[in-house]
Motif scaffolding. Structure first.
Motif, PDB file in Angstrom:
ATOM      1  N   GLN A  82      23.431  -3.319   9.684  1.00 32.96           N
ATOM      2  CA  GLN A  82      23.027  -3.564   8.308  1.00 32.96           C
ATOM      3  C   GLN A  82      22.891  -2.199   7.646  1.00 32.96           C
ATOM      4  OE1 GLN A  82      19.328  -5.656   7.764  1.00 32.96           O
ATOM      5  NE2 GLN A  82      19.355  -5.412   5.538  1.00 32.96           N
ATOM      6  N   THR A  83      23.786  -1.890   6.736  1.00 35.98           N
ATOM      7  CA  THR A  83      23.847  -0.551   6.155  1.00 35.98           C
ATOM      8  C   THR A  83      23.363  -0.559   4.716  1.00 35.98           C
ATOM      9  OG1 THR A  83      25.757  -0.064   7.558  1.00 35.98           O
ATOM     10  CG2 THR A  83      25.341   1.437   5.737  1.00 35.98           C
ATOM     11  N   LEU A  84      22.525   0.420   4.398  1.00 36.38           N
ATOM     12  CA  LEU A  84      21.987   0.610   3.056  1.00 36.38           C
ATOM     13  C   LEU A  84      22.445   1.981   2.572  1.00 36.38           C
ATOM     14  CD1 LEU A  84      18.384  -0.565   3.984  1.00 36.38           C
ATOM     15  CD2 LEU A  84      20.144  -1.946   2.863  1.00 36.38           C
ATOM     16  N   TYR A  85      23.037   2.031   1.371  1.00 33.77           N
ATOM     17  CA  TYR A  85      23.649   3.275   0.902  1.00 33.77           C
ATOM     18  C   TYR A  85      22.741   3.994  -0.096  1.00 33.77           C
ATOM     19  CZ  TYR A  85      27.816   1.754   3.299  1.00 33.77           C
ATOM     20  OH  TYR A  85      28.699   1.364   4.284  1.00 33.77           O
ATOM     21  N   VAL A  86      22.657   5.307   0.081  1.00 30.07           N
ATOM     22  CA  VAL A  86      21.737   6.151  -0.664  1.00 30.07           C
ATOM     23  C   VAL A  86      22.522   7.094  -1.575  1.00 30.07           C
ATOM     24  CG1 VAL A  86      19.821   7.802  -0.421  1.00 30.07           C
ATOM     25  CG2 VAL A  86      20.201   6.058   1.338  1.00 30.07           C
ATOM     26  N   HIS A  87      21.938   7.448  -2.709  1.00 32.88           N
ATOM     27  CA  HIS A  87      22.528   8.447  -3.594  1.00 32.88           C
ATOM     28  C   HIS A  87      22.398   9.853  -2.993  1.00 32.88           C
ATOM     29  CE1 HIS A  87      23.419   6.189  -7.229  1.00 32.88           C
ATOM     30  NE2 HIS A  87      22.244   5.594  -7.172  1.00 32.88           N
ATOM     31  N   GLY A  88      23.303  10.752  -3.400  1.00 37.02           N
ATOM     32  CA  GLY A  88      23.091  12.162  -3.094  1.00 37.02           C
ATOM     33  C   GLY A  88      24.277  12.946  -2.608  1.00 37.02           C
ATOM     34  N   GLY A  89      25.311  12.283  -2.085  1.00 33.06           N
ATOM     35  CA  GLY A  89      26.409  13.025  -1.480  1.00 33.06           C
ATOM     36  C   GLY A  89      27.388  13.637  -2.457  1.00 33.06           C
ATOM     37  N   VAL A  90      27.412  13.147  -3.703  1.00 36.02           N
ATOM     38  CA  VAL A  90      28.363  13.625  -4.709  1.00 36.02           C
ATOM     39  C   VAL A  90      27.579  14.223  -5.871  1.00 36.02           C
ATOM     40  CG1 VAL A  90      30.322  13.026  -6.182  1.00 36.02           C
ATOM     41  CG2 VAL A  90      29.974  11.806  -4.028  1.00 36.02           C
ATOM     42  N   ARG A  91      27.590  15.533  -5.999  1.00 34.78           N
ATOM     43  CA  ARG A  91      26.729  16.209  -6.961  1.00 34.78           C
ATOM     44  C   ARG A  91      27.153  16.008  -8.408  1.00 34.78           C
ATOM     45  NH1 ARG A  91      23.918  17.340 -10.217  1.00 34.78           N
ATOM     46  NH2 ARG A  91      22.614  19.186 -10.597  1.00 34.78           N
ATOM     47  N   THR A  92      28.448  15.979  -8.689  1.00 35.13           N
ATOM     48  CA  THR A  92      28.893  16.065 -10.089  1.00 35.13           C
ATOM     49  C   THR A  92      29.399  14.749 -10.669  1.00 35.13           C
ATOM     50  OG1 THR A  92      31.128  16.756  -9.439  1.00 35.13           O
ATOM     51  CG2 THR A  92      29.478  18.500  -9.801  1.00 35.13           C
ATOM     52  N   ARG A  93      29.178  13.649  -9.950  1.00 34.87           N
ATOM     53  CA  ARG A  93      29.477  12.330 -10.509  1.00 34.87           C
ATOM     54  C   ARG A  93      28.303  11.409 -10.218  1.00 34.87           C
ATOM     55  NH1 ARG A  93      34.457  11.262 -12.600  1.00 34.87           N
ATOM     56  NH2 ARG A  93      36.221  12.589 -11.989  1.00 34.87           N
ATOM     57  N   GLY A  94      28.241  10.289 -10.919  1.00 34.84           N
ATOM     58  CA  GLY A  94      27.180   9.336 -10.674  1.00 34.84           C
ATOM     59  C   GLY A  94      26.031   9.479 -11.652  1.00 34.84           C
ATOM     60  N   PRO A  95      24.990   8.657 -11.498  1.00 38.17           N
ATOM     61  CA  PRO A  95      23.919   8.598 -12.497  1.00 38.17           C
ATOM     62  C   PRO A  95      23.056   9.841 -12.598  1.00 38.17           C
ATOM     63  CG  PRO A  95      23.381   7.264 -10.575  1.00 38.17           C
ATOM     64  CD  PRO A  95      24.805   7.673 -10.411  1.00 38.17           C
ATOM     65  N   TYR A  96      23.080  10.711 -11.575  1.00 39.00           N
ATOM     66  CA  TYR A  96      22.220  11.897 -11.597  1.00 39.00           C
ATOM     67  C   TYR A  96      23.002  13.188 -11.850  1.00 39.00           C
ATOM     68  CZ  TYR A  96      19.288   8.506  -9.076  1.00 39.00           C
ATOM     69  OH  TYR A  96      18.596   7.377  -8.688  1.00 39.00           O
ATOM     70  N   ALA A  97      24.268  13.078 -12.168  1.00 41.38           N
ATOM     71  CA  ALA A  97      25.137  14.262 -12.273  1.00 41.38           C
ATOM     72  C   ALA A  97      24.647  15.268 -13.306  1.00 41.38           C
ATOM     73  CB  ALA A  97      26.559  13.836 -12.593  1.00 41.38           C
ATOM     74  N   GLY A  98      24.045  14.807 -14.403  1.00 38.21           N
ATOM     75  CA  GLY A  98      23.625  15.708 -15.465  1.00 38.21           C
ATOM     76  C   GLY A  98      22.317  16.411 -15.227  1.00 38.21           C
ATOM     77  N   LEU A  99      21.644  16.116 -14.126  1.00 40.89           N
ATOM     78  CA  LEU A  99      20.341  16.712 -13.848  1.00 40.89           C
ATOM     79  C   LEU A  99      20.478  18.103 -13.239  1.00 40.89           C
ATOM     80  CD1 LEU A  99      18.578  13.604 -12.225  1.00 40.89           C
ATOM     81  CD2 LEU A  99      18.459  14.364 -14.617  1.00 40.89           C
TER      82      LEU A  99
END
Length: 447
Positions: free
Chosen positions: A175-192
């Motif tokens: 049962q796999t749960l996926y976490v944010h963080g591996g891609v710095r410049t795309r995704g919902p946190y890229a502008g931070l």
């Protein structure tokens, strides 16, 4: 030809039609071949390889980051030949001096206290073993993994792969749960900012753990390989580790592509995130064998020894592959190839960023050491362009340079030469890649 390195423009070499037809007749359709007209590589030396038509190429992919030191490194070929002349195979049912010698060195280098080492034949098998250990130790089949990740082709490894292009089935024993963080410049946190990015990813992890119980482990690549050489800000996994430790969750660092000094700044990728010390488990493969089939897991004894049933490896720890790994590791350390990766890799990434500054198809040049990703987009857009990547890979091959692909939709170039790359070779490769990028942009914009 370009600088004597490759085939003439407009006349790319190819494997014989007969060999390609035979390949198609007996091997799976999903077994990918690079290039529209695939090439058959017959031999190599240093940082160069030759195809069946006699064309020479500068190798900036190293058999998917596996030729770590150099092609046909004399120290490795000598060790393999000498060991093969004594005994080829024994299995782990017998004592093996080469296996113990290499295990001792890797245990010391890992940074893991009271470390134990188990050898496998590949990175996939290494990650599979780490997942087995973690789930058995924690008595849970729940795993945290990173989005855009890749950990191998086995049933369990595919089950923790966060890249749809490399995950052919949704069925999994985990049962796999996926976490944010591996891609710095795309995704919902890229502008931070980096600090805010880490805080947001930690908050996401905390929220996820608040909705589940009994997670066994987080498996993460410090730099995502197949994902296109993407990485989080330094310190992310140290911040994650504080959360994991509170919950008793293990951290598996997948070092199959980042290990052995390739990133230049560190011997292991986890060391860029070393706030709370080494991971509980570390997996390795590829570069240590320099082409021989070597993989493995390092874990503290408490975790490694948790299995209660019998387990051996028929081919893991083979005397021949252990001799190769030991000779290869010795060469790497004695010649400071980590330092060379830092110095020459720094120069190469500067050259590529200078080239990219004037091109509309290059979104980002990223990486560290001799692990560099070039993300390509449609001209004037922010959309990943696998078409651009295919054009560049073909154009580079025509000019005598081999590079790989990866990333979102296969739109990133992967640049990972052997760690003995010279300054002159880095300059030559950057020049060829610049020509290939410009040619691809001209083709995309004119059409």
């Amino acid at each position: 030809m370009t600088a004597g390195n490759g085939p003439a423009h407009g006349a790319p070499a190819a494997a014989s039609p007969d060999l390609r037809a035979r390949h198609r007749a007996v091997l799976p359709d999903w077994l990918t071949l690079l290039y529209e007209r695939p090439i058959e590589l017959t031999h190599g030396e240093g940082r160069h390889v030759w195809d069946a038509d006699g064309n020479r190429y500068l190798d900036f992919f190293g058999g998917i980051l596996t030729t770590m030191t150099a092609h046909a490194l004399p120290e490795v070929t000598k060790a393999v030949a000498e060991q093969a002349g004594r005994i080829l195979h024994t299995s782990t049912l017998y004592l093996s001096r080469p296996m113990v010698d290499l295990a001792e060195r890797i245990a010391r280098l890992s940074g893991i206290p009271d470390a134990r080492v188990f050898f496998t034949t590949s990175g996939t098998e290494a990650n599979d073993t780490a997942l087995l250990l973690a789930t058995a130790y924690r008595r849970s089949n729940q795993i945290l993994a990173m989005r855009n990740s890749y950990h191998g082709r086995s049933f369990s490894a595919v089950g923790v792969t966060g890249n749809a292009g490399w995950s052919p089935t949704g069925l999994s024993p985990l049962q796999t749960l996926y976490v944010h963080g591996g891609v710095r410049t795309r995704g919902p946190y890229a502008g931070l900012s980096d600090a805010a990015y880490i805080d947001a990813c930690v908050a996401d992890l905390e929220d996820l753990l608040g909705q589940t119980a009994g997670v066994a482990a987080l498996i993460a690549e410090p730099v995502q390989g197949v994902g296109g050489f993407t990485a989080p800000p330094d310190g992310l996994y140290a911040a994650f580790r504080e959360v994991l430790d509170r919950h008793g969750i293990l951290w598996i660092s997948d070092e199959v592509q980042t290990g052995w000094g390739r990133t230049g700044d560190h011997f292991w990728g986890w060391q860029a995130h070393a706030g709370n010390g080494p991971p509980d488990l570390l997996t390795f493969a590829k570069g240590i064998g320099n082409g021989m089939s070597v993989g493995g897991v390092v874990a503290r004894a408490e975790v490694m020894n948790c299995l209660t049933a019998n387990s051996i490896s028929t081919f893991g720890g083979s005397p021949v592959t252990m001799a190769a790994g030991l000779a290869n590791l010795t060469y790497l350390l004695e010649h400071d190839l980590q330092g060379n990766a830092r110095r020459v890799g720094g120069l190469l990434i500067e050259r590529l960023r200078a080239v990219a500054a004037g091109l509309g198809i290059v979104r980002e040049v990223r990486g560290r050491g001799l692990m560099i990703g070039v993300e390509l987009v449609g001209p004037g857009t922010d959309r990943p362009s696998p078409q651009a990547a295919n054009l560049v890979v073909e154009a580079a091959r025509e000019r005598g340079l081999l590079v790989g692909k990866g990333g979102l939709s296969g739109a990133a170039l992967r640049v990972a030469p052997p760690l003995s790359l010279t300054v002159e070779e880095a300059e030559a490769g950057a020049g060829i890649l610049a020509e290939a990028l410009r040619a691809a942009e001209r083709q995309l914009t004119s059409g």
